[in-house]
Design a protein around this motif. Sequence first.
Motif, PDB file in Angstrom:
ATOM      1  N   GLU A  34       0.827  -1.204   0.000  1.00 28.25           N
ATOM      2  CA  GLU A  34       0.000   0.000   0.000  1.00 28.25           C
ATOM      3  C   GLU A  34       0.867   1.261   0.000  1.00 28.25           C
ATOM      4  O   GLU A  34       0.563   2.222  -0.711  1.00 28.25           O
ATOM      5  N   LYS A  35       1.944   1.246   0.782  1.00 27.96           N
ATOM      6  CA  LYS A  35       2.839   2.409   0.799  1.00 27.96           C
ATOM      7  C   LYS A  35       3.503   2.599  -0.558  1.00 27.96           C
ATOM      8  O   LYS A  35       3.673   3.731  -1.022  1.00 27.96           O
ATOM      9  N   ALA A  36       3.895   1.503  -1.198  1.00 26.78           N
ATOM     10  CA  ALA A  36       4.533   1.601  -2.512  1.00 26.78           C
ATOM     11  C   ALA A  36       3.564   2.162  -3.545  1.00 26.78           C
ATOM     12  O   ALA A  36       3.944   3.009  -4.363  1.00 26.78           O
ATOM     13  N   VAL A  37       2.331   1.716  -3.504  1.00 28.59           N
ATOM     14  CA  VAL A  37       1.330   2.231  -4.450  1.00 28.59           C
ATOM     15  C   VAL A  37       1.082   3.714  -4.198  1.00 28.59           C
ATOM     16  O   VAL A  37       1.015   4.514  -5.138  1.00 28.59           O
ATOM     17  N   LYS A  38       0.985   4.101  -2.928  1.00 32.99           N
ATOM     18  CA  LYS A  38       0.762   5.506  -2.595  1.00 32.99           C
ATOM     19  C   LYS A  38       1.939   6.368  -3.039  1.00 32.99           C
ATOM     20  O   LYS A  38       1.754   7.455  -3.593  1.00 32.99           O
ATOM     21  N   ALA A  39       3.165   5.881  -2.839  1.00 32.15           N
ATOM     22  CA  ALA A  39       4.350   6.625  -3.265  1.00 32.15           C
ATOM     23  C   ALA A  39       4.393   6.744  -4.784  1.00 32.15           C
ATOM     24  O   ALA A  39       4.747   7.806  -5.322  1.00 32.15           O
ATOM     25  N   GLU A  41       1.808   6.796  -6.790  1.00 32.78           N
ATOM     26  CA  GLU A  41       0.784   7.768  -7.175  1.00 32.78           C
ATOM     27  C   GLU A  41       1.273   9.196  -6.943  1.00 32.78           C
ATOM     28  O   GLU A  41       1.014  10.081  -7.745  1.00 32.78           O
ATOM     29  N   GLU A  42       1.992   9.408  -5.833  1.00 30.40           N
ATOM     30  CA  GLU A  42       2.519  10.745  -5.563  1.00 30.40           C
ATOM     31  C   GLU A  42       3.541  11.150  -6.620  1.00 30.40           C
ATOM     32  O   GLU A  42       3.568  12.287  -7.055  1.00 30.40           O
ATOM     33  N   ARG A  43       4.406  10.209  -7.013  1.00 30.74           N
ATOM     34  CA  ARG A  43       5.413  10.519  -8.037  1.00 30.74           C
ATOM     35  C   ARG A  43       4.773  10.744  -9.390  1.00 30.74           C
ATOM     36  O   ARG A  43       5.322  11.467 -10.224  1.00 30.74           O
ATOM     37  N   SER A  44       3.631  10.118  -9.634  1.00 36.06           N
ATOM     38  CA  SER A  44       2.980  10.229 -10.940  1.00 36.06           C
ATOM     39  C   SER A  44       2.232  11.542 -11.109  1.00 36.06           C
ATOM     40  O   SER A  44       1.889  11.906 -12.242  1.00 36.06           O
ATOM     41  N   LYS A  45       1.968  12.244 -10.010  1.00 41.43           N
ATOM     42  CA  LYS A  45       1.245  13.511 -10.128  1.00 41.43           C
ATOM     43  C   LYS A  45       2.124  14.540 -10.835  1.00 41.43           C
ATOM     44  O   LYS A  45       3.336  14.582 -10.624  1.00 41.43           O
ATOM     45  N   PRO A  46       1.516  15.368 -11.665  1.00 38.95           N
ATOM     46  CA  PRO A  46       2.324  16.413 -12.316  1.00 38.95           C
ATOM     47  C   PRO A  46       2.778  17.452 -11.289  1.00 38.95           C
ATOM     48  O   PRO A  46       2.051  17.786 -10.352  1.00 38.95           O
ATOM     49  N   LYS A  47       4.000  17.928 -11.464  1.00 43.78           N
ATOM     50  CA  LYS A  47       4.534  18.935 -10.549  1.00 43.78           C
ATOM     51  C   LYS A  47       3.946  20.296 -10.886  1.00 43.78           C
ATOM     52  O   LYS A  47       3.664  20.606 -12.045  1.00 43.78           O
ATOM     53  N   GLU A  48       3.798  21.115  -9.852  1.00 39.28           N
ATOM     54  CA  GLU A  48       3.275  22.456 -10.072  1.00 39.28           C
ATOM     55  C   GLU A  48       4.357  23.307 -10.734  1.00 39.28           C
ATOM     56  O   GLU A  48       5.526  23.239 -10.386  1.00 39.28           O
ATOM     57  N   LYS A  49       3.943  24.089 -11.690  1.00 39.23           N
ATOM     58  CA  LYS A  49       4.870  24.961 -12.405  1.00 39.23           C
ATOM     59  C   LYS A  49       4.970  26.297 -11.687  1.00 39.23           C
ATOM     60  O   LYS A  49       3.979  26.825 -11.189  1.00 39.23           O
TER      61      LYS A  49
END
Length: 77
Positions: A34-39, A41-49
């Motif tokens: 679960e932690k790996a999936v959550k991490a 998902e966080e990495r997959s989010k686009p970064k704010e410009k």
Amino acid sequence: MNNTESELYIARAMLNAKTAVIADRENREQRIREKAVKAFEERSKPKEKREPMSAEERKAVLNSLKRLNGKTDDTQV
């Protein structure tokens, strides 16, 4: 208590202990997944410009850096 009953009691206690260890291991593996999936998902989010700086902001930053470095000549930009 005869010998057979005591052996059954010991065997039952050992099985209960093994079951608890296996269940604990499975729970730990599930939490890690679960932690790996959550991490992920966080990495997959686009970064704010960030907003690009205006010319005035760049000039103010450059002048403040010059003052910090000991240069007082503001005419060179």
